[in-house]
Design an enzyme around this catalytic site. Structure first.
Site, PDB file in Angstrom:
ATOM      1  CE  LYS A  54      -3.601   2.261   2.732  1.00  0.00           C
ATOM      2  NZ  LYS A  54      -4.427   2.109   3.930  1.00  0.00           N
ATOM      3  CB  SER A  83      -0.216   1.787 -16.986  1.00  0.00           C
ATOM      4  OG  SER A  83       0.621   2.802 -17.491  1.00  0.00           O
ATOM      5  CE1 TYR A 121       0.576  -1.323 -18.148  1.00  0.00           C
ATOM      6  CE2 TYR A 121      -1.796  -1.430 -18.445  1.00  0.00           C
ATOM      7  CZ  TYR A 121      -0.550  -1.082 -18.911  1.00  0.00           C
ATOM      8  OH  TYR A 121      -0.421  -0.484 -20.138  1.00  0.00           O
ATOM      9  N   GLY A 154      -3.766   7.275 -19.704  1.00  0.00           N
ATOM     10  CA  GLY A 154      -4.911   6.773 -20.455  1.00  0.00           C
ATOM     11  C   GLY A 154      -6.233   7.142 -19.784  1.00  0.00           C
ATOM     12  CB  ALA A 155      -9.451   5.332 -19.589  1.00  0.00           C
TER      13      ALA A 155
END
Length: 127
Positions: free
Chosen positions: A9, A25, A58, A73-74
């Protein structure tokens, strides 16, 4: 039976970049990855403390010591530069392994440097 347990974490990471045009990612400083035993291409969950968004993607390793936390990205649509996020990885453990498993937890400062390493997460822990 296998149990899915938190393995690593990264707490209170500050988003340094959001790159919508990248393939996908999250890019994370390699020094932070090493501290929490996370690997390139490993699946992670990201929780945005500023807006409540939860994202799975990822890892791509970032420059060592750079402090980079970049959603690509998204995923970039769910954050703003400066947002505070929690990044978690999970592992599959047998019931016996799960009883003794100790995840690696780091807390970052506002520049994404490791401020502390927590030996465990207890109920009612606040920072």
């Amino acid at each position: 039976m296998f149990r899915t347990m938190m393995n690593g974490k990264i707490h209170r990471a500050t988003v340094t970049e959001a790159n919508l045009n990248y393939v996908g990612s999250i890019t994370i400083d390699s020094a932070i990855l090493e501290a929490v035993d996370m690997l390139p291409n490993e699946k992670v969950q990201i929780v945005n403390n500023n807006n409540g968004a939860r994202i799975e993607t990822y890892i791509i390793p970032g420059e060592l010591g750079s402090g980079v936390i970049c959603l690509n990205g998204a995923a970039a649509r769910h954050v703003q530069v400066g947002d505070v996020v929690i990044i978690m990885s999970y592992g599959m453990f047998t019931s016996e392994e799960a009883k003794t498993h100790e995840p690696k937890i780091v807390v970052l400062d506002e520049k994404n440097h490791i401020e502390m390493i927590l030996p465990e997460e207890k109920a009612h822990t606040t920072l």
